[in-house]
Write an enzyme that holds these catalytic residues in place. Sequence first.
Site, PDB file in Angstrom:
ATOM      1  N   ASP A  89      -4.424  -8.932  -1.944  1.00 61.76           N
ATOM      2  CA  ASP A  89      -5.365  -9.546  -1.005  1.00 61.76           C
ATOM      3  C   ASP A  89      -6.789  -9.046  -1.246  1.00 61.76           C
ATOM      4  OD1 ASP A  89      -3.029 -10.547  -0.011  1.00 61.76           O
ATOM      5  OD2 ASP A  89      -3.316  -9.841   2.042  1.00 61.76           O
ATOM      6  N   ARG A 123      -6.086   7.121  -8.921  1.00 64.90           N
ATOM      7  CA  ARG A 123      -4.734   6.995  -9.474  1.00 64.90           C
ATOM      8  C   ARG A 123      -4.750   7.437 -10.930  1.00 64.90           C
ATOM      9  NH1 ARG A 123      -3.555   6.613  -4.805  1.00 64.90           N
ATOM     10  NH2 ARG A 123      -2.884   4.749  -3.673  1.00 64.90           N
ATOM     11  N   SER A 166       2.446  -0.753   1.338  1.00 67.60           N
ATOM     12  CA  SER A 166       2.761  -2.077   1.875  1.00 67.60           C
ATOM     13  C   SER A 166       4.171  -2.563   1.560  1.00 67.60           C
ATOM     14  CB  SER A 166       1.752  -3.098   1.337  1.00 67.60           C
ATOM     15  OG  SER A 166       1.989  -3.316  -0.042  1.00 67.60           O
ATOM     16  N   THR A 194       0.924  -7.722  10.422  1.00 69.42           N
ATOM     17  CA  THR A 194       1.970  -8.362   9.616  1.00 69.42           C
ATOM     18  C   THR A 194       3.084  -8.981  10.462  1.00 69.42           C
ATOM     19  OG1 THR A 194       3.811  -7.837   8.111  1.00 69.42           O
ATOM     20  CG2 THR A 194       2.967  -6.027   9.403  1.00 69.42           C
ATOM     21  N   GLU A 236       6.018  -8.510   9.849  1.00 67.94           N
ATOM     22  CA  GLU A 236       7.073  -7.483   9.945  1.00 67.94           C
ATOM     23  C   GLU A 236       7.082  -6.852  11.339  1.00 67.94           C
ATOM     24  OE1 GLU A 236       9.511  -6.312   7.611  1.00 67.94           O
ATOM     25  OE2 GLU A 236       8.999  -8.195   6.642  1.00 67.94           O
ATOM     26  N   TYR A 240       7.791   0.834   7.732  1.00 66.70           N
ATOM     27  CA  TYR A 240       6.563   0.070   7.478  1.00 66.70           C
ATOM     28  C   TYR A 240       6.158  -0.711   8.720  1.00 66.70           C
ATOM     29  CZ  TYR A 240       3.699  -3.850   5.791  1.00 66.70           C
ATOM     30  OH  TYR A 240       2.711  -4.795   5.640  1.00 66.70           O
ATOM     31  N   LYS A 288       2.822  -0.240  11.024  1.00 67.38           N
ATOM     32  CA  LYS A 288       1.893  -1.352  11.249  1.00 67.38           C
ATOM     33  C   LYS A 288       1.714  -1.640  12.748  1.00 67.38           C
ATOM     34  CE  LYS A 288       0.321  -3.065   7.288  1.00 67.38           C
ATOM     35  NZ  LYS A 288      -1.124  -3.245   6.991  1.00 67.38           N
TER      36      LYS A 288
HETATM   37  P1  NAP Z   1      -0.930  -4.426  -1.991  1.00 63.86           P
HETATM   38  O1  NAP Z   1      -1.073  -5.380  -3.136  1.00 63.86           O
HETATM   39  O2  NAP Z   1       0.227  -3.496  -1.962  1.00 63.86           O
HETATM   40  O3  NAP Z   1      -2.284  -3.570  -1.925  1.00 63.86           O
HETATM   41  C1  NAP Z   1      -2.384  -2.400  -1.178  1.00 63.86           C
HETATM   42  C2  NAP Z   1      -3.684  -1.706  -1.512  1.00 63.86           C
HETATM   43  O4  NAP Z   1      -3.790  -0.491  -0.763  1.00 63.86           O
HETATM   44  C3  NAP Z   1      -3.842  -1.304  -2.994  1.00 63.86           C
HETATM   45  O5  NAP Z   1      -5.160  -1.559  -3.403  1.00 63.86           O
HETATM   46  C4  NAP Z   1      -3.583   0.196  -2.947  1.00 63.86           C
HETATM   47  O6  NAP Z   1      -4.192   0.884  -3.999  1.00 63.86           O
HETATM   48  C5  NAP Z   1      -4.230   0.548  -1.627  1.00 63.86           C
HETATM   49  N1  NAP Z   1      -3.803   1.847  -1.099  1.00 63.86           N
HETATM   50  C6  NAP Z   1      -2.540   2.325  -0.971  1.00 63.86           C
HETATM   51  N2  NAP Z   1      -2.559   3.559  -0.442  1.00 63.86           N
HETATM   52  C7  NAP Z   1      -3.860   3.868  -0.235  1.00 63.86           C
HETATM   53  C8  NAP Z   1      -4.519   5.013   0.287  1.00 63.86           C
HETATM   54  N3  NAP Z   1      -3.848   6.083   0.699  1.00 63.86           N
HETATM   55  N4  NAP Z   1      -5.870   4.985   0.370  1.00 63.86           N
HETATM   56  C9  NAP Z   1      -6.573   3.923  -0.050  1.00 63.86           C
HETATM   57  N5  NAP Z   1      -6.008   2.814  -0.583  1.00 63.86           N
HETATM   58  C10 NAP Z   1      -4.663   2.794  -0.666  1.00 63.86           C
HETATM   59  O7  NAP Z   1      -0.925  -5.229  -0.607  1.00 63.86           O
HETATM   60  P2  NAP Z   1      -1.375  -6.742  -0.299  1.00 63.86           P
HETATM   61  O8  NAP Z   1      -0.215  -7.628  -0.526  1.00 63.86           O
HETATM   62  O9  NAP Z   1      -2.670  -7.016  -0.937  1.00 63.86           O
HETATM   63  O10 NAP Z   1      -1.561  -6.674   1.293  1.00 63.86           O
HETATM   64  C11 NAP Z   1      -2.801  -6.290   1.868  1.00 63.86           C
HETATM   65  C12 NAP Z   1      -2.581  -5.773   3.275  1.00 63.86           C
HETATM   66  O11 NAP Z   1      -1.979  -6.772   4.072  1.00 63.86           O
HETATM   67  C13 NAP Z   1      -1.648  -4.565   3.367  1.00 63.86           C
HETATM   68  O12 NAP Z   1      -2.098  -3.756   4.419  1.00 63.86           O
HETATM   69  C14 NAP Z   1      -0.307  -5.191   3.699  1.00 63.86           C
HETATM   70  O13 NAP Z   1       0.527  -4.251   4.350  1.00 63.86           O
HETATM   71  C15 NAP Z   1      -0.748  -6.305   4.605  1.00 63.86           C
HETATM   72  N6  NAP Z   1       0.117  -7.475   4.650  1.00 63.86           N
HETATM   73  C16 NAP Z   1       0.496  -8.086   3.504  1.00 63.86           C
HETATM   74  C17 NAP Z   1       1.281  -9.216   3.553  1.00 63.86           C
HETATM   75  C18 NAP Z   1       1.685  -9.938   2.301  1.00 63.86           C
HETATM   76  O14 NAP Z   1       2.573 -10.778   2.380  1.00 63.86           O
HETATM   77  N7  NAP Z   1       1.050  -9.682   1.171  1.00 63.86           N
HETATM   78  C19 NAP Z   1       1.677  -9.729   4.802  1.00 63.86           C
HETATM   79  C20 NAP Z   1       1.223  -9.104   5.963  1.00 63.86           C
HETATM   80  C21 NAP Z   1       0.434  -7.987   5.877  1.00 63.86           C
HETATM   81  P3  NAP Z   1      -3.290   1.328  -5.286  1.00 63.86           P
HETATM   82  O15 NAP Z   1      -2.796   0.049  -5.876  1.00 63.86           O
HETATM   83  O16 NAP Z   1      -4.230   2.083  -6.119  1.00 63.86           O
HETATM   84  O17 NAP Z   1      -2.180   2.162  -4.699  1.00 63.86           O
HETATM   85  P1  GDP Z   2       8.945  -8.258   2.897  1.00 68.55           P
HETATM   86  O1  GDP Z   2       9.228  -9.459   3.726  1.00 68.55           O
HETATM   87  O2  GDP Z   2       7.577  -7.670   3.144  1.00 68.55           O
HETATM   88  O3  GDP Z   2       9.991  -7.210   2.957  1.00 68.55           O
HETATM   89  O4  GDP Z   2       8.806  -8.823   1.407  1.00 68.55           O
HETATM   90  P2  GDP Z   2       9.781  -8.694   0.134  1.00 68.55           P
HETATM   91  O5  GDP Z   2       9.314  -9.726  -0.836  1.00 68.55           O
HETATM   92  O6  GDP Z   2       9.850  -7.291  -0.353  1.00 68.55           O
HETATM   93  O7  GDP Z   2      11.211  -9.075   0.692  1.00 68.55           O
HETATM   94  C1  GDP Z   2      11.461 -10.346   1.267  1.00 68.55           C
HETATM   95  C2  GDP Z   2      12.960 -10.514   1.487  1.00 68.55           C
HETATM   96  O8  GDP Z   2      13.596 -10.598   0.216  1.00 68.55           O
HETATM   97  C3  GDP Z   2      13.661  -9.370   2.233  1.00 68.55           C
HETATM   98  O9  GDP Z   2      14.536  -9.935   3.181  1.00 68.55           O
HETATM   99  C4  GDP Z   2      14.465  -8.663   1.148  1.00 68.55           C
HETATM  100  O10 GDP Z   2      15.667  -8.052   1.617  1.00 68.55           O
HETATM  101  C5  GDP Z   2      14.792  -9.851   0.257  1.00 68.55           C
HETATM  102  N1  GDP Z   2      15.177  -9.452  -1.121  1.00 68.55           N
HETATM  103  C6  GDP Z   2      16.328  -9.789  -1.753  1.00 68.55           C
HETATM  104  N2  GDP Z   2      16.371  -9.236  -2.952  1.00 68.55           N
HETATM  105  C7  GDP Z   2      15.221  -8.523  -3.097  1.00 68.55           C
HETATM  106  C8  GDP Z   2      14.709  -7.735  -4.161  1.00 68.55           C
HETATM  107  O11 GDP Z   2      15.325  -7.559  -5.204  1.00 68.55           O
HETATM  108  N3  GDP Z   2      13.481  -7.166  -3.958  1.00 68.55           N
HETATM  109  C9  GDP Z   2      12.779  -7.358  -2.805  1.00 68.55           C
HETATM  110  N4  GDP Z   2      11.573  -6.806  -2.689  1.00 68.55           N
HETATM  111  N5  GDP Z   2      13.261  -8.083  -1.778  1.00 68.55           N
HETATM  112  C10 GDP Z   2      14.462  -8.669  -1.930  1.00 68.55           C
END
Ligand code: NAP
Ligand code: GDP
Length: 341
Positions: free
Chosen positions: A14, A36, A85, A126, A128, A150, A154
């Site tokens: 994001d 990192r 995350s 989220t 979640e 998680y 959150k």
């Molecule tokens: P992501 O790809 O896992 O990115 C997480 C970011 O946080 C990375 O840049 C990571 O840096 C950084 N980070 C981790 N630990 C840190 C720390 N201690 N200090 C500073 N930075 C740190 O997540 P995303 O999918 O972009 O999601 C963005 C946000 O939305 C997250 O808060 C996630 O929980 C939330 N969210 C995501 C979804 C989704 O479906 N994607 C849905 C709902 C909410 P490094 O890579 O260097 O570790």
């Molecule tokens: P989440 O909704 O943030 O937990 O996103 P994920 O993509 O990690 O998981 C989505 C769903 O996929 C969850 O219900 C998992 O249990 C299911 N799942 C099934 N197989 C896998 C796998 O191999 N990896 C992950 N990450 N999720 C899986």
Amino acid sequence: MEKRAFVTGLTGQDGAYLARLLVDKGYEVTGLVARRATDSMERLRRLDLMDRVKMVEGDLMDTSSLIRALKNSGAREVYNLAAQSFVATSWEQPILTGEVTGLGVVRLLEAIRIVDPAIRFYQASTSELYGLIQEPVQSETTPFYPRSPYGVAKLYGHWITINYRESFDIHASTGILFNHESPLRGEEFVTRKITLALANIKHGKQDTLYLGNLDSKRDWGYAGDYVQGMWLMLQQEKPDDYVLATGETHTIREFVEVAAEVAGFDIAWEGEGEQTRGVDRKSGKPIVQVDPQFYRPAEVDVLIGDPSKARKQLGWEPEIKFADLAEMMMKADLDWVAGGN
Ligand code: NAP
Ligand code: GDP
């Protein structure tokens, strides 16, 4: 308002899409980057952002780094996207997850209070939070029941944001975002794991895709659409909480089927439970196999969001839905693997 933004989690999925959106809107973007040992700039490179954003070293664990970075950025808008995350990891590292994903939020809010309480704040909440769902379709008024460390972390981040809004009058909003994916999604998340593995299988680099629970259902949207919603929230006169979702839900099984078709496979499911296999009808090869190591201690079985408040108040609409998303990700990974990655 001066167009300066501070983004934590810049190197994440994001963070990269939001930075591109903000830069295209003429913002000066400063991103917090945690130190990192390995390179984490891949997404910024793929979106051609390396020279278009400022990067500053810091960590959500270290309040002093946040105060310094925020002050130097001169930002009027802060987007807190950084987190541990990945749900599965949160059972392996629950305390770290609480520290970063939960307490990290209040560290950043404290930095805002100290630097300038007029700075606007976005918290990445989220779906979640809903976990064991209390209503068939989840909206801003649905009670929360998180199902993982998680989700619990959150929940703290969500309520502390609302608390700082009410306590200190900070323009702080939360986006309760349902799963959103893209070709830049982390490789451990199920959608990207599927498209990358199928691309590897297609190119003869891998034999089998191992997955956990195939029957859980998610409301999957496109990250590029969702970052637009984040920005819209901070442009409103009043801060608030909004669900961003597509309003559709699909199983992991369906995602496999659609992506596999785009890659030229034709999946037939055989067996049940741990014995489930996905066989490619064209080659007769079993290319998908259930592996219980990917089952979770507590599962979120189904999520489906109601984005009508965001539609009405923000004018936000998701453009890309399930089948187009799976196709986009599958095609991108076929190219990515063909390109030697
Ligand atoms: P992501 O790809 O896992 O990115 C997480 C970011 O946080 C990375 O840049 C990571 O840096 C950084 N980070 C981790 N630990 C840190 C720390 N201690 N200090 C500073 N930075 C740190 O997540 P995303 O999918 O972009 O999601 C963005 C946000 O939305 C997250 O808060 C996630 O929980 C939330 N969210 C995501 C979804 C989704 O479906 N994607 C849905 C709902 C909410 P490094 O890579 O260097 O570790
Ligand atoms: P989440 O909704 O943030 O937990 O996103 P994920 O993509 O990690 O998981 C989505 C769903 O996929 C969850 O219900 C998992 O249990 C299911 N799942 C099934 N197989 C896998 C796998 O191999 N990896 C992950 N990450 N999720 C899986």
